[in-house]
Design an enzyme around this catalytic site. Sequence first.
Site, PDB file in Angstrom:
ATOM      1  N   THR A   1       0.847  -1.191   0.000  1.00 47.99           N
ATOM      2  CA  THR A   1       0.000   0.000   0.000  1.00 47.99           C
ATOM      3  C   THR A   1       0.881   1.239   0.000  1.00 47.99           C
ATOM      4  O   THR A   1       1.913   1.274   0.676  1.00 47.99           O
ATOM      5  CB  THR A   1      -0.950   0.007   1.216  1.00 47.99           C
ATOM      6  OG1 THR A   1      -1.761   1.195   1.184  1.00 47.99           O
ATOM      7  CG2 THR A   1      -0.189  -0.027   2.535  1.00 47.99           C
TER       8      THR A   1
ATOM      9  N   HIS B   1       2.562 -11.712  14.139  1.00 52.78           N
ATOM     10  CA  HIS B   1       3.635 -12.256  14.960  1.00 52.78           C
ATOM     11  C   HIS B   1       3.359 -13.707  15.376  1.00 52.78           C
ATOM     12  O   HIS B   1       4.249 -14.389  15.921  1.00 52.78           O
ATOM     13  CB  HIS B   1       3.818 -11.390  16.213  1.00 52.78           C
ATOM     14  CG  HIS B   1       5.214 -11.395  16.763  1.00 52.78           C
ATOM     15  ND1 HIS B   1       6.202 -12.230  16.301  1.00 52.78           N
ATOM     16  CD2 HIS B   1       5.792 -10.663  17.755  1.00 52.78           C
ATOM     17  CE1 HIS B   1       7.317 -12.008  16.972  1.00 52.78           C
ATOM     18  NE2 HIS B   1       7.110 -11.067  17.860  1.00 52.78           N
TER      19      HIS B   1
END
Length: 409
Positions: free
Chosen positions: A320, A372
């Site tokens: 993006t 994560h």
Amino acid sequence: MILEMKVPSPGESIKEVEIATWLVKDGDYVEKDQAIAEVDSDKATLELPAEASGIITLKAEEGDAVAVGAVVCLIDTEGKKPSGSTPVVEAKKEEAKPVEVKMEEVKVVAPAATVSYASGTPSPAARKILDEKNIQPSDIIGTGKDGRITKEDAVNATPSMGTPTGGSRGSERTKLSMLRRKVAERLVAAKNETAMLTTFNEVNMTPINTLRNEYKDAFKAKHGGLGLGYMSFFTKAVTRALKMYPDVNSMVDGDYKMALDFCDISIAVSGPKGLMVPVVRNAENLTFRGVEADIKRLAIKARDGQITVDDMTGGTFTITNGGVFGSMLSTPIINPPQSGILGMHNIIERPIAVNGKVEIHPMMYVALSYDHRIIDGRESVGFLVAVKEALEKPLELLMDNNPKKALEL
């Protein structure tokens, strides 16, 4: 013959759509394949074409949620196309005649106003409290005898938060489109259901700018007006890094990690309905020209409202670019079920140390948000460093030291 037009299925998982805009009015004559409505699904905005020519009767209002397969309108195929515009004749409304009222016939009786010298005057105790609160007596309505401001009035008084100055204070409440509601739902889910973390780095854009300045005109002339933009360099750098760090190109599937051996890169583009994220398929196999051509094709479809569900389904990683809007730094949100997203930002000339000397270079901050749960710090930081290295050494790492061959010149 009356034809019932039903809502077609935009995709396997979509059960209903919302009528965003009717492009025709009830009773209009429509041609076959003419776009008669824009409908929102939870993935895209699509045009609904007429299945036959004839007079249309609408069976749903704008904003209505309509199940896939339900009748949305009727088309009378025997209805004749009007030969010309027919003037609309409205019934003439009878004008209300003004009523004359002679002033001498009306008596206005006003009650005698009694004004006390004490009205609005604080007692000594009340004045002391108002002074401490920095409140003017004129801002208080006294409840004491003849309007006098009492100590209790002063104790209960609160400072004024300001008085409207006569400017516009209106508001408008509009329903979010189904697409925007789905985007909001997915963004909240991404924040709540992933262990999202963001790591940052910066890129010296001088090498890419040098290559673009040298070859962009020849690239444009050779490839039919196609521009050599930054996005092809970033896409090539990302696909290289994804091969080096495959965990970033993986997804969580229940108790399993699903590793992917292809790179379908979602590219965020701005459209009339908001941010769209179409997918460049197998970007790892595309040349610079191939990436630029596919991005241009998808951007045009998004701009023209022609983007489809298939165009936006199945990406493995997202890029993006908030820099086109002036963003200097941000923490992009993961696009589920993907595990990573790279945020580009604006390019600003800044002083940096180069070989022990201070030089001015065009610099860009880049951000990698990652899940994560399956991507550790070593992989995430290593991935972003690999992207940085490729962008700062594009000739060596992205073009194999042969820019003319890489750019198909």
